[in-house]
Structure formats: C-alpha cells, structure tokens
Write an enzyme that holds these catalytic residues in place. Structure first.
Site, PDB file in Angstrom:
ATOM      1  N   SER A  66       2.667   2.961  -0.517  1.00  0.00           N
ATOM      2  CA  SER A  66       1.973   4.221  -0.801  1.00  0.00           C
ATOM      3  C   SER A  66       0.660   4.402  -0.041  1.00  0.00           C
ATOM      4  CB  SER A  66       1.704   4.350  -2.298  1.00  0.00           C
ATOM      5  OG  SER A  66       2.864   4.786  -2.970  1.00  0.00           O
ATOM      6  N   LYS A  69       0.335   7.577   1.928  1.00  0.00           N
ATOM      7  CA  LYS A  69      -0.194   8.848   1.424  1.00  0.00           C
ATOM      8  C   LYS A  69      -1.539   9.208   2.051  1.00  0.00           C
ATOM      9  CE  LYS A  69       2.248   8.799  -3.036  1.00  0.00           C
ATOM     10  NZ  LYS A  69       3.009   7.538  -2.999  1.00  0.00           N
ATOM     11  N   SER A 130      -1.004   8.518  -7.418  1.00  0.00           N
ATOM     12  CA  SER A 130       0.013   8.187  -6.422  1.00  0.00           C
ATOM     13  C   SER A 130       1.358   8.822  -6.759  1.00  0.00           C
ATOM     14  CB  SER A 130       0.172   6.665  -6.283  1.00  0.00           C
ATOM     15  OG  SER A 130       0.800   6.326  -5.055  1.00  0.00           O
ATOM     16  N   LYS A 257      -6.697   3.748  -1.198  1.00  0.00           N
ATOM     17  CA  LYS A 257      -5.304   3.894  -1.629  1.00  0.00           C
ATOM     18  C   LYS A 257      -4.612   2.548  -1.794  1.00  0.00           C
ATOM     19  CE  LYS A 257      -2.103   6.497  -3.015  1.00  0.00           C
ATOM     20  NZ  LYS A 257      -1.772   5.363  -3.911  1.00  0.00           N
TER      21      LYS A 257
END
Length: 454
Positions: A66, A69, A130, A257
């Site tokens: 993730s 992202k 997320s 993140k």
C-alpha cells in the site's frame, strides 16, 4: 613507608582515571556501533536535499504493497492543483468499486452502490485508513478507469526520475486479490514493485511538490461519514503518529504510508520533523529479532533510523551569506572598466552534518562558462549582484556525499554573485590596453633576446 604512600597514590589515581574514562569509552562504543536494520532494504534521507544518510540494499526491486498509494496521492493532488478535479465533486461507485469495498478482509470503508461520495471523503479514507476501494474510486475519477490510471502512474514515475519500479494497480494490493478485476493490460500474478531508493524519491517529491499531503497523513483517527448510518472509525495504520497514544508514537512523525501484502511483507515510508530537520525513511519487509516480518517490526526499525538521523546529524550553516573564498575574493574581468570584480555567496550554505564533521566540507567555486572568455575571465558588463556561478561543497570525510539521484547535488549549491557593477570599457580604453599589451609583449621578447645574447 614512602614507597607504600606512593603505591597508594598510584592506585587511587588509577581508579579515578577509570571512573572518568569509563562513560566516555561507553559512549564512543555506542556511537560507533553499526546500525543494524532488520529489513530486506532500508534508507534514511534528508528531506531538504535528498542526501542519503543510511542505506541498505536500496536498489533491490521489492514489493511495496500500500505504499503504492503515495503515487495515487501525488496524482490526485496534481489534479486538484490543476483544477481538473475538485474536493467537493461527487462520485457514485462503479460495480467493481462497490464489490471491492464490501471485502472487509481488506482495508476498506464499505460504500453504497447508489451512494454519493466526495473526493475529499475518498481521499481521507485512502490516506488515513488505506481504504482500497476508495483508492480505485479516485483512480476512476482522475483517469476514467484504473487501466488508464496505471498508465499515468508509470508515466509520472518516469517524469519524477524514478528507476526500478512498476505499477500494476492503484492500491498496492496483489493483483490476485482483486478477484479477476485487475486492470486490463496486467496479469493476475503481477505486483507493484519498487526499490527503496525509488520509494524514498517518490516520498521526497511528494513532500516537495505537495506538502499539504501531511495535513491528512498526520490525522491519527477520524470518523468516515460521521453522523450517518454508514459511520466507521478510521484509525491511521501509521502507529508512530503521536496522537494515537501507542507505544510506537514518535515525536515529530506526521506521515507517510504503511503497507502489507504477503508478497511485500510489512513496509513503511515514514517522515518526521524535529528542530527544523525533516527526515524520510523507508523499510521494506521489516523483521523482528526472530526474522519474522511483523507490523510492529516496521515501526521498530524505523525508530532506529530516526534515532540515528536526529542524534548523529544536525543542521548547520557551514558558510554564511556573503562568504568569500580565500584567494578567490576577486575574479579577472575582460573588456571591463575594471580588470577585476569581487564575488561572494548570495545565500548561506547549510547542510545536515554528522556530529564532529564540520571541517570535512570544503568550499568549491564553479563559474558559469557562458559568462567567461576562453582564458577564464568574466565578460563585462556585469551588474551588481549578478550570478556568475555557484559555490558547492567537497566532502573529505570517510563516508560518501551521496544523494537519491545525481541531479540532487544542486541542492548543496548557493549562487556566486558580484559585489559591484562593472561597466564595459569604451573602445579607446580597450585600444590603449591592446597597445600597452603589444608593447609589453615586445619588451618582454626583447629582454629575453638580450639575455640570450649574454
């Protein structure tokens, strides 16, 4: 008797020396111990210059989960800035986005098939929680389809100077988890991959170009659709945020993140700011002492990196504005009323420096060849404060002065400017100088000839 007194004094003195030196020796040992980061790859970077402070296996191409992202965030904030997308515009989920949002085994906020969601709501769900379906929704809003968005992601990566990367979806999920809905043009067994260097470069550019990303990334918790039947609590997966009240909270952390898939392991791109210094860290497939990848390990290893950076380095002004390099205070000028001009730095030169290494950086002048003759003289006329080159640094220490990319070397440059105006000399002055130079050459030749006769 005298010998016993002397022996007693020597023994006492030895004890005192040991007690005095012991803490010093322990400190030296602690500071010189190697930084043992348990991860497949890791990097620590100065967010101001892109200088690499620590690296481990940073060019290996690994899964990013993730952390993907961050590129979706970059493209959305690009679109917002260009006014192609507005925060308050609404979106109704496509069939794919709706079905994906109902999978609670993945990080998601459930979306209604006929619901209306603002871009800001979807963005916050993505950046804080997320949420994967919300991320695909953003991709569809920007590009019409996730297929088109993936193309944009890879093109933007090239534009940002990333190397060793590949995007196959907008979320970072394994394509095999998308139940056959993976973007067209990609296969079911493909993964988003990147090197730690590329990941840190993306974070560096995201913070430089869109610093507002931290306004959302730093939110520890928020309610999605607060006050409605669809209300869901979103706790930020970044456990290092101080506002979550967890043991991993770290002063100054405000992004960026996390990521996890079975393929990538537990990963984290973090950033923290203290005393005017911002650091960027990346750990990929972080592991605990037993060698197992865990969600806690990514924060424990990141803490090691941040402690190292903030404890071992400090932001220092190595050379002030107006600095003049000894022996090069004046530079020769061609075709000017004056034959020389004074130069100085137009700005101060500051750098994140390892403790005790201040004297390992030496100033170097680099002049603009476009403003010089072949003989190395500046060409008149010159304005006061005109930039004629730059001053940079040469590092003499044991480590290397390495950056995320070679072009970031320019981040340790300051302009070299003239202190006064130099007008161009008129034709008469130039003619007299030429004649004077001719006679000087003739005289020099004559003197050499006479010396040859004698």
């Amino acid at each position: 008797m005298e010998t016993k007194k002397r022996n007693w004094f020597v023994w006492l003195l030895s004890i005192c020396l040991c007690l005095t030196l012991w803490p010093f020796q322990a400190t030296v040992k602690a500071e010189s111990a190697p930084l043992d980061i348990r991860a497949d790859a890791a990097i620590l970077v100065d967010a101001q210059t892109g200088r690499i402070l620590y690296e481990k296996n940073i060019d290996a191409v690994l899964g990013i989960a993730s952390m993907t992202k961050m590129m979706t965030e970059y493209l959305l904030l690009d679109a917002i800035k260009a006014k192609r997308v507005k925060w308050d515009q609404t979106y109704t989920p496509s069939d794919y986005v709706y079905r994906l949002s109902q999978d609670r085994s993945l990080s998601n906020v459930p979306l209604r098939k006929d619901g209306q969601y603002t871009v800001r709501e979807l963005y916050e769900a993505m950046a804080i929680y997320s949420a994967n379906a919300a991320t695909v929704a953003i991709a569809e809003i920007i590009a019409g389809s996730e297929k088109n968005f993936v193309r944009m992601m890879n093109e933007k990566g090239k534009e940002l100077g990333l190397k060793d990367y590949k995007f196959v979806n907008s979320t970072g999920l394994s394509n095999s988890d998308l139940k056959g809905f993976h973007p067209q043009g990609t296969s079911q067994d493909e993964e988003n991959v990147m090197s730690a260097r590329a990941m840190a470069t993306l974070a560096y550019r995201l913070l430089k170009d869109h610093p507002e990303v931290l306004e959302t990334a730093s939110i520890p918790k928020k309610l999605f659709r607060e006050g409605t039947d669809d209300e869901i609590r979103m706790d930020n997966w970044n456990w290092m945020l101080p506002g979550l009240g967890l043991v991993y909270g770290y002063e100054g952390v405000d992004g960026l993140k996390t990521g996890y898939t079975e393929f990538a392991g537990y990963c984290f791109t973090g950033t923290a700011k203290r005393n005017g210094v911002r650091l960027i860290s990346v750990v990929m497939n972080a592991k605990n002492a037993s060698g197992k990848t865990t969600k806690e390990a990514r924060f424990e290893e990141t803490k090691k990196l941040f402690n190292y950076g903030f404890n071992q380095y400090s932001l220092q002004t190595l050379y002030p504005k107006g600095y003049q390099l000894k022996g090069k205070e004046k530079l020769p000028v061609a075709k000017g009323k004056e034959k020389e001009v004074r130069v100085k730095t137009g700005k101060k030169l500051s750098l994140l420096v390892r403790n005790g290494e201040e004297k390992q950086y030496k100033p170097v002048y680099v002049l603009d060849k476009k403003k010089m003759t072949n003989e190395g003289k500046l060409i008149a006329p010159l304005k006061k404060g005109e930039t004629v080159g730059y001053m940079t640094l040469e590092y003499k220490g044991d480590d290397s002065l390495a950056f995320l990319s070679p072009d970031m070397q320019k981040n340790i440059r300051v302009p070299l400017v003239t202190t006064v105006e130099v007008e161009k000399a008129n034709w008469f002055v130039l003619s007299m100088r030429a004649i004077g130079g001719l006679f000087a050459d003739l005289w020099t030749s004559a003197v050499k000839a006479v010396k040859g006769w004698l």
